[in-house]
Write a protein that holds these residues in place. Structure first.
Motif, PDB file in Angstrom:
ATOM      1  N   PRO A  39       0.816  -1.210   0.000  1.00  0.00           N
ATOM      2  CA  PRO A  39       0.000   0.000   0.000  1.00  0.00           C
ATOM      3  C   PRO A  39       0.849   1.259   0.000  1.00  0.00           C
ATOM      4  CG  PRO A  39       0.144  -0.874   2.218  1.00  0.00           C
ATOM      5  CD  PRO A  39       0.843  -1.861   1.324  1.00  0.00           C
ATOM      6  N   GLN A  40       0.328   2.291  -0.638  1.00  0.00           N
ATOM      7  CA  GLN A  40       0.902   3.632  -0.567  1.00  0.00           C
ATOM      8  C   GLN A  40      -0.226   4.628  -0.436  1.00  0.00           C
ATOM      9  OE1 GLN A  40       4.102   5.018  -3.028  1.00  0.00           O
ATOM     10  NE2 GLN A  40       4.475   2.976  -3.800  1.00  0.00           N
ATOM     11  N   ILE A  41       0.013   5.681   0.369  1.00  0.00           N
ATOM     12  CA  ILE A  41      -0.985   6.724   0.525  1.00  0.00           C
ATOM     13  C   ILE A  41      -0.336   8.089   0.342  1.00  0.00           C
ATOM     14  CG2 ILE A  41      -2.404   5.357   2.092  1.00  0.00           C
ATOM     15  CD1 ILE A  41      -1.381   7.181   4.374  1.00  0.00           C
ATOM     16  N   SER A  42      -1.176   9.066   0.014  1.00  0.00           N
ATOM     17  CA  SER A  42      -0.757  10.457  -0.004  1.00  0.00           C
ATOM     18  C   SER A  42      -1.944  11.298   0.438  1.00  0.00           C
ATOM     19  CB  SER A  42      -0.277  10.863  -1.398  1.00  0.00           C
ATOM     20  OG  SER A  42       0.414  12.094  -1.352  1.00  0.00           O
ATOM     21  N   ILE A  43      -1.672  12.457   1.054  1.00  0.00           N
ATOM     22  CA  ILE A  43      -2.713  13.265   1.678  1.00  0.00           C
ATOM     23  C   ILE A  43      -2.584  14.705   1.179  1.00  0.00           C
ATOM     24  CG2 ILE A  43      -3.724  13.980   3.879  1.00  0.00           C
ATOM     25  CD1 ILE A  43      -2.285  11.632   5.179  1.00  0.00           C
ATOM     26  N   ASP A  44      -3.721  15.324   0.836  1.00  0.00           N
ATOM     27  CA  ASP A  44      -3.676  16.718   0.377  1.00  0.00           C
ATOM     28  C   ASP A  44      -3.828  17.679   1.560  1.00  0.00           C
ATOM     29  OD1 ASP A  44      -6.392  16.979   1.002  1.00  0.00           O
ATOM     30  OD2 ASP A  44      -7.066  16.832  -1.077  1.00  0.00           O
ATOM     31  N   ALA A  45      -3.879  18.975   1.277  1.00  0.00           N
ATOM     32  CA  ALA A  45      -3.886  19.981   2.341  1.00  0.00           C
ATOM     33  C   ALA A  45      -5.159  19.949   3.181  1.00  0.00           C
ATOM     34  CB  ALA A  45      -3.711  21.372   1.737  1.00  0.00           C
ATOM     35  N   GLU A  46      -6.243  19.418   2.638  1.00  0.00           N
ATOM     36  CA  GLU A  46      -7.512  19.361   3.360  1.00  0.00           C
ATOM     37  C   GLU A  46      -7.677  18.078   4.159  1.00  0.00           C
ATOM     38  OE1 GLU A  46      -9.491  21.962   3.478  1.00  0.00           O
ATOM     39  OE2 GLU A  46      -8.061  23.024   2.182  1.00  0.00           O
ATOM     40  N   GLY A  47      -6.711  17.165   4.049  1.00  0.00           N
ATOM     41  CA  GLY A  47      -6.814  15.904   4.774  1.00  0.00           C
ATOM     42  C   GLY A  47      -7.472  14.785   3.997  1.00  0.00           C
ATOM     43  N   ASN A  48      -7.704  14.984   2.700  1.00  0.00           N
ATOM     44  CA  ASN A  48      -8.231  13.911   1.864  1.00  0.00           C
ATOM     45  C   ASN A  48      -7.106  12.937   1.515  1.00  0.00           C
ATOM     46  OD1 ASN A  48     -10.888  15.228   1.512  1.00  0.00           O
ATOM     47  ND2 ASN A  48      -9.688  16.733   0.382  1.00  0.00           N
ATOM     48  N   VAL A  49      -7.389  11.656   1.581  1.00  0.00           N
ATOM     49  CA  VAL A  49      -6.376  10.619   1.406  1.00  0.00           C
ATOM     50  C   VAL A  49      -6.629   9.852   0.111  1.00  0.00           C
ATOM     51  CG1 VAL A  49      -5.252   8.621   2.471  1.00  0.00           C
ATOM     52  CG2 VAL A  49      -6.289  10.386   3.914  1.00  0.00           C
ATOM     53  N   LEU A  50      -5.551   9.557  -0.598  1.00  0.00           N
ATOM     54  CA  LEU A  50      -5.606   8.717  -1.796  1.00  0.00           C
ATOM     55  C   LEU A  50      -4.657   7.550  -1.587  1.00  0.00           C
ATOM     56  CD1 LEU A  50      -6.676   8.368  -4.732  1.00  0.00           C
ATOM     57  CD2 LEU A  50      -4.669   9.659  -5.481  1.00  0.00           C
ATOM     58  N   ALA A  51      -5.125   6.335  -1.869  1.00  0.00           N
ATOM     59  CA  ALA A  51      -4.319   5.132  -1.652  1.00  0.00           C
ATOM     60  C   ALA A  51      -4.281   4.283  -2.917  1.00  0.00           C
ATOM     61  CB  ALA A  51      -4.887   4.310  -0.500  1.00  0.00           C
ATOM     62  N   ILE A  52      -3.166   3.621  -3.129  1.00  0.00           N
ATOM     63  CA  ILE A  52      -3.054   2.586  -4.156  1.00  0.00           C
ATOM     64  C   ILE A  52      -2.388   1.366  -3.538  1.00  0.00           C
ATOM     65  CG2 ILE A  52      -2.971   4.197  -6.106  1.00  0.00           C
ATOM     66  CD1 ILE A  52       0.053   3.718  -6.239  1.00  0.00           C
ATOM     67  N   TRP A  53      -2.588   0.223  -4.148  1.00  0.00           N
ATOM     68  CA  TRP A  53      -1.949  -1.005  -3.689  1.00  0.00           C
ATOM     69  C   TRP A  53      -1.993  -2.031  -4.816  1.00  0.00           C
ATOM     70  CZ3 TRP A  53      -6.713   0.680  -1.992  1.00  0.00           C
ATOM     71  CH2 TRP A  53      -7.816  -0.122  -2.294  1.00  0.00           C
ATOM     72  N   THR A  54      -1.295  -3.135  -4.619  1.00  0.00           N
ATOM     73  CA  THR A  54      -1.305  -4.247  -5.569  1.00  0.00           C
ATOM     74  C   THR A  54      -2.309  -5.292  -5.102  1.00  0.00           C
ATOM     75  OG1 THR A  54       1.024  -3.885  -6.095  1.00  0.00           O
ATOM     76  CG2 THR A  54       0.090  -6.009  -6.693  1.00  0.00           C
ATOM     77  N   GLU A  55      -3.138  -5.791  -6.025  1.00  0.00           N
ATOM     78  CA  GLU A  55      -4.129  -6.818  -5.695  1.00  0.00           C
ATOM     79  C   GLU A  55      -4.041  -7.939  -6.728  1.00  0.00           C
ATOM     80  OE1 GLU A  55      -8.907  -7.017  -4.701  1.00  0.00           O
ATOM     81  OE2 GLU A  55      -7.673  -5.309  -4.046  1.00  0.00           O
ATOM     82  N   PHE A  56      -4.063  -9.173  -6.249  1.00  0.00           N
ATOM     83  CA  PHE A  56      -3.865 -10.337  -7.133  1.00  0.00           C
ATOM     84  C   PHE A  56      -5.186 -11.063  -7.348  1.00  0.00           C
ATOM     85  CE2 PHE A  56      -2.818 -14.784  -8.032  1.00  0.00           C
ATOM     86  CZ  PHE A  56      -1.905 -14.625  -9.065  1.00  0.00           C
ATOM     87  N   TYR A  57      -5.577 -11.178  -8.613  1.00  0.00           N
ATOM     88  CA  TYR A  57      -6.713 -12.025  -8.967  1.00  0.00           C
ATOM     89  C   TYR A  57      -6.611 -12.365 -10.451  1.00  0.00           C
ATOM     90  CZ  TYR A  57      -9.137  -8.109 -11.249  1.00  0.00           C
ATOM     91  OH  TYR A  57      -9.469  -7.074 -12.086  1.00  0.00           O
ATOM     92  N   ALA A  58      -7.330 -13.398 -10.859  1.00  0.00           N
ATOM     93  CA  ALA A  58      -7.310 -13.859 -12.253  1.00  0.00           C
ATOM     94  C   ALA A  58      -5.881 -14.074 -12.738  1.00  0.00           C
ATOM     95  CB  ALA A  58      -8.051 -12.886 -13.165  1.00  0.00           C
ATOM     96  N   GLU A  59      -5.041 -14.587 -11.829  1.00  0.00           N
ATOM     97  CA  GLU A  59      -3.660 -14.949 -12.142  1.00  0.00           C
ATOM     98  C   GLU A  59      -2.797 -13.757 -12.536  1.00  0.00           C
ATOM     99  OE1 GLU A  59      -3.776 -18.062 -15.037  1.00  0.00           O
ATOM    100  OE2 GLU A  59      -4.517 -19.554 -13.590  1.00  0.00           O
ATOM    101  N   LYS A  60      -3.227 -12.548 -12.154  1.00  0.00           N
ATOM    102  CA  LYS A  60      -2.426 -11.361 -12.448  1.00  0.00           C
ATOM    103  C   LYS A  60      -2.452 -10.405 -11.266  1.00  0.00           C
ATOM    104  CE  LYS A  60      -3.139 -11.156 -17.494  1.00  0.00           C
ATOM    105  NZ  LYS A  60      -4.087 -12.280 -17.619  1.00  0.00           N
ATOM    106  N   HIS A  61      -1.385  -9.578 -11.156  1.00  0.00           N
ATOM    107  CA  HIS A  61      -1.360  -8.481 -10.208  1.00  0.00           C
ATOM    108  C   HIS A  61      -1.913  -7.221 -10.885  1.00  0.00           C
ATOM    109  CE1 HIS A  61       1.638 -11.105  -8.185  1.00  0.00           C
ATOM    110  NE2 HIS A  61       1.081 -10.594  -7.103  1.00  0.00           N
ATOM    111  N   HIS A  62      -2.756  -6.497 -10.144  1.00  0.00           N
ATOM    112  CA  HIS A  62      -3.375  -5.285 -10.645  1.00  0.00           C
ATOM    113  C   HIS A  62      -3.132  -4.157  -9.638  1.00  0.00           C
ATOM    114  CE1 HIS A  62      -5.810  -7.819 -13.462  1.00  0.00           C
ATOM    115  NE2 HIS A  62      -5.721  -8.675 -12.456  1.00  0.00           N
ATOM    116  N   ILE A  63      -3.262  -2.912 -10.092  1.00  0.00           N
ATOM    117  CA  ILE A  63      -3.142  -1.758  -9.208  1.00  0.00           C
ATOM    118  C   ILE A  63      -4.543  -1.259  -8.878  1.00  0.00           C
ATOM    119  CG2 ILE A  63      -2.074   0.486  -8.817  1.00  0.00           C
ATOM    120  CD1 ILE A  63      -0.113  -1.856  -9.376  1.00  0.00           C
TER     121      ILE A  63
END
Length: 347
Positions: A39-63
Motif C-alpha cells: 500500500p501507498q498513501i498520499s494526503i492533500d492539504a484538506e486531509g483527503n487521502v488517496l491510496a493505491i496497492w497491488t491486488e492479485f486475482y485472475a492470475e495477475k497483479h493489478h493496481i
C-alpha cells in the motif's frame, strides 16, 4: 495483515490520537477476497487521502485504488491498471499528490518481451484513463517515480537502458519527448523524483562505474527542456549490490528537499542523508547507528523521509542493532533547510 493479506489503516489526529484506538484492531481500507500488498498513501492539504496497492486475482497483479475524503469513510475506486498484464508498483515512489488533491500514479506492467511504464492522472476525485508512458520492444523500462506541482503538472522518471529518462505531463497531456536525466557515460538506476509547487523538479538515483557506486542528483527547472548535469551527492561506495543505493527523496512546496539512502561502510550498512536548498546539496549526515546494520541489502521501500514547508524533517528506517536479525524501526527528526542555504539535514 491476515490471509489473504488485506490493507488496514489507522488515522492519527493533529493532537496525537489514533483512530481506531491502539487497544482496538485496525480498520480495513477495501475488503477483498484477493490478496492485497504494497500500500501507498498520499494526503492533500484538506486531509483527503488517496491510496493505491497491488491486488492479485485472475492470475495477475493489478493496481487498485481508494480515496478517503476528510472525516469520511473509504470509497473504492477499483482497478487503475490495464488489467491485461501483470502490474507492479515501486513501493515508496508510485504516487504523488499535491495540496489541491491532484495526483499521479505510476507502475510497471509486463509486456510481451519487455517491462513497460504505465500511469494515471487523478483529478477532481477520479482517475483519468490510464496511459502508457514508456514501451520499447526488447528494452525494459522500470523503477518509475512521479512528482507533481501545485498546478497538477507532473514529471515521471524511470530507468531504461542504464539511463534515467523522464517525460512531462502538463495540462492533461503527456509529452512525446523523452529527456535524459543521467550522464550517458555511466550506468544509472532506481530514480526517485519530486517537484515543488512552482514546477521545479529534482531526481536522485544510483550511478555506477567499474569500481564504485554513487548517489547522484539532477534538476529540471520549471519549463526547462533539459535536466542539469548530474552531480554526486554521496561518497564512493563499492560497486556491488549492498553498496550505496535505493535513494528516496522528498521536496516541500517551496523547493527545499532531503534525500536519504543506504550505504556500505566497511562491513556495515548505514543510512545517509543530504539536504537540498537554494539549488545546492548539503554535506552528508549519517543518520543510523555506525554499527547498527541499517536497512536490508536490497529493498528500497524500508526507508522513508519527509519535509514540511517549515523545514522540519523526519526520516525513518529499520535497524538491526545486534546483527542477529532482530529489527527495530528507528527515526530521527531535524530542521534547518528552508532559506538558510546548505546545511547538514539532520541535527
Amino acid at each position: 495483515e491476515g490471509f489473504p493479506t488485506q490493507i488496514f489503516f489507522r488515522v492519527l489526529s493533529a493532537e496525537g490520537v489514533w483512530t481506531p484506538d491502539l487497544s482496538m484492531p485496525p480498520a480495513i481500507v477495501s475488503a477483498s477476497k484477493n490478496g492485497q500488498t504494497f500500500p501507498q498513501i498520499s494526503i492533500d492539504a484538506e486531509g483527503n487521502v488517496l491510496a493505491i496497492w497491488t491486488e492479485f486475482y485472475a492470475e495477475k497483479h493489478h493496481i487498485f485504488s481508494a480515496k478517503k475524503p476528510a472525516g469520511m469513510t473509504w470509497v473504492a475506486l477499483g482497478n487503475i491498471s490495464s488489467g491485461l498484464q501483470n502490474a507492479k508498483i515501486t513501493p515508496s515512489k508510485a504516487i504523488a499528490l499535491n495540496r489541491s488533491g491532484d495526483g499521479m500514479a505510476v507502475w510497471q506492467e509486463n509486456g510481451q518481451h519487455h517491462l513497460e511504464i504505465h500511469g494515471a492522472h487523478y483529478e477532481n476525485g477520479t482517475w483519468k484513463t490510464p496511459m502508457i508512458i514508456a514501451k520499447e520492444a526488447w528494452e525494459n523500462a522500470q523503477h518509475p517515480s512521479a512528482g507533481i506541482d501545485a498546478a497538477g503538472n507532473a514529471i515521471i522518471v524511470w530507468s531504461q537502458a542504464n539511463q534515467i529518462l523522464s517525460k512531462n505531463f502538463a495540462h492533461g497531456v503527456l509529452s512525446t519527448e523523452t529527456l535524459i536525466a543521467s550522464n550517458p557515460d555511466y550506468a544509472a538506476a532506481r530514480p526517485h523524483v519530486a517537484m515543488d509547487a512552482e514546477g521545479n523538479a529534482v531526481v536522485v538515483f544510483e550511478r555506477y562505474n567499474v569500481l564504485h557506486k554513487y548517489i547522484s542528483a539532477a534538476t529540471l527547472p520549471k519549463q526547462s527542456t533539459a535536466w542539469t548535469a548530474s552531480i554526486d551527492i554521496s561518497a564512493p561506495s563499492p560497486a556491488d549490490a549492498s553498496a550505496a543505493g535505493h535513494p528516496v527523496f522528498f521536496m516541500n512546496s517551496i523547493g527545499d528537499g532531503v534525500a536519504i539512502w543506504k550505504e556500505s561502510m566497511h562491513s556495515n550498512r548505514v543510512i545517509q542523508g543530504a539536504g537540498y536548498s537554494l539549488g545546492t546539496w548539503s554535506l552528508i549526515k549519517t543518520l543510523s547507528s555506525p554499527d547498527g546494520h541499517a536497512g536490508s541489502p536490497s529493498p528500497s521501500y524500508d526507508i522513508a523521509v519527509a519535509l514540511n514547508a517549515a523545514g522540519n524533517i523526519l526520516a525513518i528506517w529499520p535497524e538491526d542493532p545486534s546483527g542477529t536479525g532482530a529489527q527495530q524501526i528507528k527515526a530521527t527528526a531535524g530542521a534547518g533547510l528552508a532559506n538558510r542555504g546548505p546545511l547538514p539535514p539532520l541535527a
